[in-house]
Design a protein around this motif. Sequence first.
Motif, short mmCIF file in Angstrom:
data_model
loop_
_atom_site.label_atom_id
_atom_site.label_comp_id
_atom_site.label_asym_id
_atom_site.label_seq_id
_atom_site.Cartn_x
_atom_site.Cartn_y
_atom_site.Cartn_z
N LEU A 131 -6.28 4.03 4.92
CA LEU A 131 -5.82 3.37 6.18
C LEU A 131 -6.15 4.65 7.30
N LEU A 132 -6.38 4.18 8.31
CA LEU A 132 -6.61 5.15 9.28
C LEU A 132 -5.11 5.42 9.95
N MET A 133 -4.19 4.43 10.03
CA MET A 133 -2.74 4.95 10.25
C MET A 133 -2.06 4.34 8.95
N PRO A 134 -1.23 5.08 8.24
CA PRO A 134 -0.37 5.01 7.41
C PRO A 134 0.57 3.97 7.73
N LEU A 135 1.09 2.88 7.04
CA LEU A 135 1.98 1.96 7.47
C LEU A 135 3.27 1.93 6.82
N THR A 136 4.40 2.07 7.57
CA THR A 136 5.79 1.92 6.72
C THR A 136 6.25 0.43 6.54
N GLU A 153 12.94 -1.92 -6.18
CA GLU A 153 13.01 -2.05 -7.64
C GLU A 153 11.98 -2.60 -8.35
N VAL A 154 11.30 -3.72 -7.89
CA VAL A 154 9.97 -4.36 -8.09
C VAL A 154 8.95 -3.51 -7.97
N PHE A 155 8.83 -2.68 -6.91
CA PHE A 155 7.71 -1.69 -6.50
C PHE A 155 7.81 -0.55 -7.68
N HIS A 211 -3.54 1.18 -10.19
CA HIS A 211 -4.78 0.80 -10.73
C HIS A 211 -5.49 0.10 -9.88
N LEU A 212 -4.93 -0.85 -9.09
CA LEU A 212 -5.68 -1.79 -8.07
C LEU A 212 -6.23 -1.12 -7.00
N GLY A 213 -5.80 0.15 -6.64
CA GLY A 213 -6.33 0.88 -5.39
C GLY A 213 -5.34 1.00 -4.28
N PHE A 214 -4.28 0.57 -4.73
CA PHE A 214 -2.97 0.95 -3.59
C PHE A 214 -2.75 2.47 -3.81
N GLU A 215 -2.50 3.00 -2.75
CA GLU A 215 -1.59 4.38 -2.58
C GLU A 215 -0.35 3.95 -1.72
N VAL A 216 0.80 3.98 -2.43
CA VAL A 216 1.89 3.86 -1.89
C VAL A 216 2.98 4.73 -2.28
N ARG A 217 4.04 5.08 -1.55
CA ARG A 217 5.01 6.12 -1.80
C ARG A 217 6.29 5.76 -1.08
N GLU A 218 7.19 6.13 -1.95
CA GLU A 218 8.45 5.81 -1.12
C GLU A 218 8.74 6.85 -0.03
N GLY A 265 12.10 7.23 1.54
CA GLY A 265 13.87 6.79 1.98
C GLY A 265 14.03 5.96 0.91
N PRO A 266 15.50 5.12 1.04
CA PRO A 266 15.83 4.22 0.00
C PRO A 266 15.43 2.73 0.17
N THR A 267 14.76 2.71 1.63
CA THR A 267 14.68 1.06 1.91
C THR A 267 13.09 0.96 2.65
N SER A 268 12.27 2.20 2.64
CA SER A 268 11.11 2.05 2.98
C SER A 268 9.92 2.54 1.99
N LEU A 269 8.66 2.04 2.25
CA LEU A 269 7.63 2.40 1.66
C LEU A 269 6.40 2.80 2.73
N ILE A 270 5.69 3.90 2.34
CA ILE A 270 4.54 4.15 3.08
C ILE A 270 3.19 3.87 2.47
N VAL A 271 2.25 2.54 3.08
CA VAL A 271 1.34 2.39 2.25
C VAL A 271 -0.05 3.11 3.06
N GLU A 272 -0.70 3.80 2.15
CA GLU A 272 -1.67 4.68 2.63
C GLU A 272 -3.40 4.44 2.46
N ALA A 273 -3.36 3.59 1.21
CA ALA A 273 -4.57 2.93 0.96
C ALA A 273 -4.21 1.74 0.34
N ILE A 274 -5.45 0.95 0.44
CA ILE A 274 -5.48 -0.54 -0.05
C ILE A 274 -6.65 -0.65 -0.78
N PRO A 275 -6.77 -1.64 -1.87
CA PRO A 275 -8.00 -2.35 -2.54
C PRO A 275 -8.96 -2.67 -1.41
N PRO A 276 -10.33 -2.45 -1.79
CA PRO A 276 -11.20 -2.78 -0.74
C PRO A 276 -11.35 -4.36 -0.59
#
Length: 606
Positions: free
Chosen positions: A470-475, A484-486, A495-502, A504-515
């Motif tokens: 992603l051009l701009m990572p999304l929170t 917990e599910v994540f 495996h599906l192409g997502f790049e996501v990292r935690e 803080g305790p209540t936020s995720l940063i999405v940096e890449a998604i499946p095409p």
Amino acid sequence: MTITIRKLSANMIQKIAAGEVIERPASVVKELLENALDAEAKRVVVEIEDGGRTAIGVHDDGQGMSRADVEMCVERHATSKMSAPSNLFGIASLGFRGEALSSIGAVARLTIESRLRGEEEGSRIVVEGGLRREFGPIGRDVGTGIQVRSLFYNTPARRKFLRHVDTETRYTTQVVSHLAAAYPQVAFRLTHGDRAIFDLPSAQRRERAADMLGIDGDSLLEVSGKGAEDNCRVEGLISPPADCRRTRTKQFHIVRQRPTMSRSLNSAVYAGYGGLLPHGTHPRFVLWLDLDPRQVDVNVHPTKREVRFAHERQVRQVIQDAVRSALDVPEAVSFTRATPVSGSSAGTEASAFSSFGGVAEDSGIGSTPTWEIRSEESEIYAAELSSQMSLTLLAPSTPKVQSVSDDEEGHRALGDLEQTDRFWQIHDRYILASIPDGLLVVDQHVAHERIRFEEVIDALADEAGAGQQLLMPLTVDVNPVEMEVFRSSQGHFRHLGFEVREFGPTSLIVEAIPPELRNWSEGDLFFQILSDLIDELDVRSEDREAMAATMACHTSIRAGTRLDRQEMATLIHRLLDAREPFVCPHGRPILVKLDLGELDRLFGRT
């Protein structure tokens, strides 16, 4: 005389009764938390290991118990909250049956330590499989600490049916979350092993609701209303229409401080939103309902999940009016969603199929719906239900239509389908195919969903796929259950192409998604996938299948997508190559057959 009926032993009776109350580790946590809250605890700590199989600990700073009460509390039907039958008509506590501790002690190794405020020493009791092993004095702080180890160790059949560690942890997280929503003045901490799932300090209602709903507290709308005779009051906080989501996971009904599930109360909330609720979305809310305890029955379910109201219609009306007032919806009419009018998909179909993603489609995000007006009376239940469609044939009788199944006739129909190139699309939803002995109707969405399901299953077995940066990572803000599910499914996302990292305790940063996720919509689609994954995990034993079903749903063509003849042919031939071409991952039929003889009969041909 032969006697075949015998009275069960006390130990067997106790184990059977325990099965009605203790279904899984989350049931244990629920019962112990309810006791802590009834004891006026200001802080409770829940610790689980191995999803609750190995150990569960619940510690509180409540009133505590005397030595005599500690000895008595593990007996069946021993309770401090009820003393006469009339008490059933005015239950003011979360617990009242006196079954929880006895049931837990019957199927686990139970240790209770407690000290009553004002006493110099505490007491400790140990029960294993319904038998007392220890009882004596100890030194400890005021309050109660309970340890449950080796749950279902003596009922292996029940232990065998426990779900994966991550699934059981999620159930426990949901239980604690609902009680945390009901008791904002109490601090809650939940840990799994050495990892903290959440740590909520005591707070005001708005602050706690913001934590539970994942919305900034200032954005929440305040709900307040009461019945004509002031015998029913509702207070709450709801999301504005713009902050509604495509999942029902963030909805909390609190009836007299008791978290409950109620389709009736849900329908009242939806009716209050009316036409302000965007198509395909669901409100987020926490509602606290207070009414005369004699007007509500909490003793209708073994696990106390449901309640029954003496005047249900009045309660629904109070909620509906309060929500409508908060949203400033006119009282004269109520609006309900109609089917959105989607624009033509011309120009987008050329790239409909890709090597991995299949058919691109409009998720409906940002589409402009049309509205129809209904009477307030008919709106009460209609707002939450999906619109239904019925087909009327202008003929003396309706035809016999059958789903194509995995049998000899079904495979013969697939063979006929493979030989034809005569396809038509109706209502941008169904594909008609002419075969020698009749007509096959294919639901384009569920057909492609089956194709995508099998593709994702195969992809999860391969090496991790490359994502589109992603051009701009999304929170993305999430609640404890979603986090917990994540965590439990992080490998599948990767495996599906997502790049996501935690973050803080209540936020995720999405940096890449499946095409194949072209319709990204600024993170809303990732949130939908995560939320839908929660529902799939509830009904599937394999987390890999749950992820595949979720991704298949979100990357398949939808009803309302126009396909040209080549795209229809491609979809049909890919379906024929599927391992299971007859039903979608959710069990719905993909193909329906109308025999030529039935058509002849309808038109009076002999």
